[in-house]
Scaffold this motif. Structure first.
Motif, mmCIF file in Angstrom:
data_model
loop_
_atom_site.group_PDB
_atom_site.id
_atom_site.type_symbol
_atom_site.label_atom_id
_atom_site.label_comp_id
_atom_site.label_asym_id
_atom_site.label_seq_id
_atom_site.Cartn_x
_atom_site.Cartn_y
_atom_site.Cartn_z
ATOM 1 N N ARG A 95 -0.697 23.563 63.719
ATOM 2 C CA ARG A 95 0.557 24.140 63.206
ATOM 3 C C ARG A 95 1.770 23.388 63.737
ATOM 4 N N ARG A 103 6.130 26.072 58.613
ATOM 5 C CA ARG A 103 4.792 26.534 58.984
ATOM 6 C C ARG A 103 4.250 27.588 58.041
ATOM 7 N N GLU A 104 5.115 28.432 57.478
ATOM 8 C CA GLU A 104 4.637 29.431 56.521
ATOM 9 C C GLU A 104 4.084 28.749 55.277
ATOM 10 N N GLU A 105 4.779 27.735 54.791
ATOM 11 C CA GLU A 105 4.310 26.985 53.624
ATOM 12 C C GLU A 105 2.982 26.310 53.940
ATOM 13 N N ARG A 106 2.860 25.752 55.139
ATOM 14 C CA ARG A 106 1.626 25.107 55.564
ATOM 15 C C ARG A 106 0.493 26.120 55.625
ATOM 16 N N GLU A 107 0.740 27.305 56.147
ATOM 17 C CA GLU A 107 -0.294 28.340 56.239
ATOM 18 C C GLU A 107 -0.744 28.797 54.850
ATOM 19 N N ARG A 108 0.195 28.901 53.902
ATOM 20 C CA ARG A 108 -0.185 29.254 52.520
ATOM 21 C C ARG A 108 -1.106 28.184 51.941
ATOM 22 N N LEU A 109 -0.789 26.919 52.207
ATOM 23 C CA LEU A 109 -1.639 25.822 51.756
ATOM 24 C C LEU A 109 -3.052 25.963 52.319
ATOM 25 N N GLU A 111 -4.624 28.555 53.448
ATOM 26 C CA GLU A 111 -5.320 29.715 52.876
ATOM 27 C C GLU A 111 -5.814 29.397 51.463
ATOM 28 N N LEU A 112 -5.004 28.700 50.696
ATOM 29 C CA LEU A 112 -5.412 28.289 49.354
ATOM 30 C C LEU A 112 -6.645 27.382 49.433
ATOM 31 N N THR A 115 -9.864 29.350 50.150
ATOM 32 C CA THR A 115 -10.433 30.070 49.003
ATOM 33 C C THR A 115 -10.911 29.147 47.897
ATOM 34 N N TYR A 122 -1.069 17.318 47.397
ATOM 35 C CA TYR A 122 -0.216 18.122 48.265
ATOM 36 C C TYR A 122 0.909 17.254 48.825
#
Length: 164
Positions: A95, A103-109, A111-112, A115, A122
């Protein structure tokens, strides 16, 4: 071969840098998820590990499965890009490769990727050890899954980056 956790820090003596099994995990997971080879499949396992770490003209990084994942692999191209040596990179929580607002955008990536298995094309803003900010472009991020189907972390590769 296991991917180190926080209880098992990487050092050059236990490094995955030239580990043929870890290289096979990177390359096999990439091929399984993305559908194209990460490296020349004609290379012998040991040669492939050395080439990917020392000579690849693109960056490859990987982190483990800890709640706050830590990089466990960064080839020489990635070390140059992020300005950390092996020992520094493999103690860095992944992180921290992005500044707080990103970091929030990175965490969304991530998680995507968890799944879907992988994403391509990217683009993300990152920060080097010196504070230099740079965009990684056209990156592919994928899940590392071993031959038994066990999730081992995530990896990313990119050929393009440019300073902000």
């Amino acid at each position: 071969m296991t991917v180190p956790t926080d209880d098992e820090p990487c050092s050059m003596t236990t490094a995955l840098a030239l580990d043929a099994d870890f290289c096979a995990l990177l390359a096999g997971s990439y091929l399984d998820r993305v559908g194209t080879p990460l490296l020349d499949p004609a290379l012998a396992r040991a040669d492939a590990a050395r080439w990917l770490y020392e000579d690849a003209p693109f960056c490859v990084v990987a982190h483990n499965t800890e709640a706050d994942p830590r990089f466990v692999y960064a080839n020489r191209a990635a070390q140059r890009c992020f300005e950390y040596d092996w020992a520094e990179m493999t103690t860095l929580h992944s992180r921290l490769s992005a500044e707080q607002p990103n970091r929030e955008e990175r965490e969304r990536l991530l998680e995507l990727v968890r799944t879907r298995g992988f994403i391509s094309d990217y683009r993300g803003l990152r920060i080097a050890k010196s504070g230099r900010r740079f965009w990684i472009e056209n990156a592919t991020v994928w899940n590392l899954v071993d031959g038994d189907g066990v999730y081992r972390g995530q990896a990313a590769t990119f050929r393009e980056w440019r300073d902000v």
